[in-house]
Design a protein around this motif. Sequence first.
Motif, PDB file in Angstrom:
ATOM      1  N   THR A  78      43.185  47.117  33.949  1.00  0.00           N
ATOM      2  CA  THR A  78      43.310  45.725  34.381  1.00  0.00           C
ATOM      3  C   THR A  78      43.291  44.765  33.196  1.00  0.00           C
ATOM      4  O   THR A  78      43.063  43.564  33.370  1.00  0.00           O
ATOM      5  N   GLY A 126      31.542  42.393  37.848  1.00  0.00           N
ATOM      6  CA  GLY A 126      32.759  41.946  38.510  1.00  0.00           C
ATOM      7  C   GLY A 126      32.611  40.573  39.137  1.00  0.00           C
ATOM      8  O   GLY A 126      33.531  39.740  39.056  1.00  0.00           O
ATOM      9  N   THR A 130      34.749  37.167  38.183  1.00  0.00           N
ATOM     10  CA  THR A 130      35.655  36.543  39.154  1.00  0.00           C
ATOM     11  C   THR A 130      35.108  35.239  39.738  1.00  0.00           C
ATOM     12  O   THR A 130      35.817  34.231  39.778  1.00  0.00           O
ATOM     13  N   LYS A 131      33.861  35.243  40.165  1.00  0.00           N
ATOM     14  CA  LYS A 131      33.297  34.071  40.850  1.00  0.00           C
ATOM     15  C   LYS A 131      32.896  32.958  39.882  1.00  0.00           C
ATOM     16  O   LYS A 131      32.975  31.770  40.225  1.00  0.00           O
ATOM     17  N   LYS A 133      34.427  32.572  37.086  1.00  0.00           N
ATOM     18  CA  LYS A 133      35.673  32.230  36.385  1.00  0.00           C
ATOM     19  C   LYS A 133      35.521  32.313  34.863  1.00  0.00           C
ATOM     20  O   LYS A 133      36.034  31.471  34.118  1.00  0.00           O
ATOM     21  N   LYS A 217      49.108  38.268  42.139  1.00  0.00           N
ATOM     22  CA  LYS A 217      48.613  37.213  43.029  1.00  0.00           C
ATOM     23  C   LYS A 217      49.708  36.756  43.993  1.00  0.00           C
ATOM     24  O   LYS A 217      49.471  36.585  45.190  1.00  0.00           O
ATOM     25  N   GLU A 224      40.644  39.317  42.944  1.00  0.00           N
ATOM     26  CA  GLU A 224      39.190  39.269  42.768  1.00  0.00           C
ATOM     27  C   GLU A 224      38.531  40.520  43.345  1.00  0.00           C
ATOM     28  O   GLU A 224      37.656  41.120  42.711  1.00  0.00           O
ATOM     29  N   LYS A 225      38.944  40.911  44.534  1.00  0.00           N
ATOM     30  CA  LYS A 225      38.402  42.118  45.157  1.00  0.00           C
ATOM     31  C   LYS A 225      38.696  43.347  44.300  1.00  0.00           C
ATOM     32  O   LYS A 225      37.827  44.213  44.124  1.00  0.00           O
ATOM     33  N   LEU A 227      39.215  43.487  41.004  1.00  0.00           N
ATOM     34  CA  LEU A 227      38.420  43.469  39.774  1.00  0.00           C
ATOM     35  C   LEU A 227      36.956  43.810  40.051  1.00  0.00           C
ATOM     36  O   LEU A 227      36.322  44.541  39.268  1.00  0.00           O
ATOM     37  N   ILE A 228      36.422  43.304  41.149  1.00  0.00           N
ATOM     38  CA  ILE A 228      35.032  43.633  41.504  1.00  0.00           C
ATOM     39  C   ILE A 228      34.887  45.126  41.755  1.00  0.00           C
ATOM     40  O   ILE A 228      33.923  45.765  41.314  1.00  0.00           O
TER      41      ILE A 228
END
Length: 339
Positions: A78, A126, A130-131, A133, A217, A224-225, A227-228
């Motif tokens: 990724t 993760g 993502t959250k 940023k 995207k 996001e899901k 990457l987590i």
Amino acid sequence: MSNLELKNVKAERFQTTDKKSVKSYISKFGSLLGLLLLCIALTFASSHFLTLKNIMNIARQSAINSLISVGMLLTILTAGIDLSVGSVLALSTCIMGVAVVKWGINPILAMLMCIAIGAFLGFLNGVMLTKLKLPHPFISTLGMKNIARGLALIVTAASPISGFPKAIQYIGAGFIGPVPVSFILVIIVFVLFSIFLNRTAQGRYIYAVGGNLEASKLSGINVEKTLILVYTLCGLMASVGGLVLTGRVNAAFPLAGLDYDLDAIAACIIGGASFMGGSGTVWGTLIGAMIMAVLRNGLNLLGVSADLQTVAIGAVIIAAVYVDVLRRQAEKKAKTQTV
């Protein structure tokens, strides 16, 4: 279209395919060829190298790095990285050690706890990426590296924990016939990850995110899901590698795995993965880990000092990255010529 034109089109198509197939084979099996050449050279250099005992020793030595590397591969696919795997390994195994040795918890339950802690720490990596940023996983995983290492020192009072039950020792030190249990575990894990990456939609999403984030995207992939999930699995595999290490040395210590992040990254890159993302295979990563183990083993047999071994590993890593750069430049040039 006439028959003559159709034949010409087919000829061009097959000719192009043949050229591509040669390049793809070199790219795909280059690391395997490197491993074979290294083994041949060491066989002639040392009479002790090509023996069953030594080969099984190499398999056992490569197990920990192999398990951590397959998790690291997901992050590199990724276009990311995880610098916290060594610290995650230390914290998860230290908590397991306290639970088993000091609290008397069932060893099977404690091993599941170890894996769960590793997965949770990876999940936090993760989520932070993502959250919050954050601009790059380097930031989140570097922070986790220090947090986990500090907690491992606190949990153990900076002292190693030893005296694990046989159920835990068996994973790292047991054998089935001449084959180490740890290497059998490696093969099982790599088969599962190969199926996951190549036969499931989520596995293909991982390649897609690394290949082109914006296009992923726009195509509806939940980036996001994905990457987590990637960082959760990376943390989980770090803890599995920790189980093998703990079983092998019959101890958990807070300073374990100091250079394991670098070793895992090296195995992925030597095995053909690219820092640019979207490129790399599970089996290439295993070959990369084996190359590192074979090189270290061979240099030990030849009496080369640990300092020079570090230099040799560094040179191999630089060479592998340079090969990746050349491959990328060739691909870009081919695309330009096609356009």
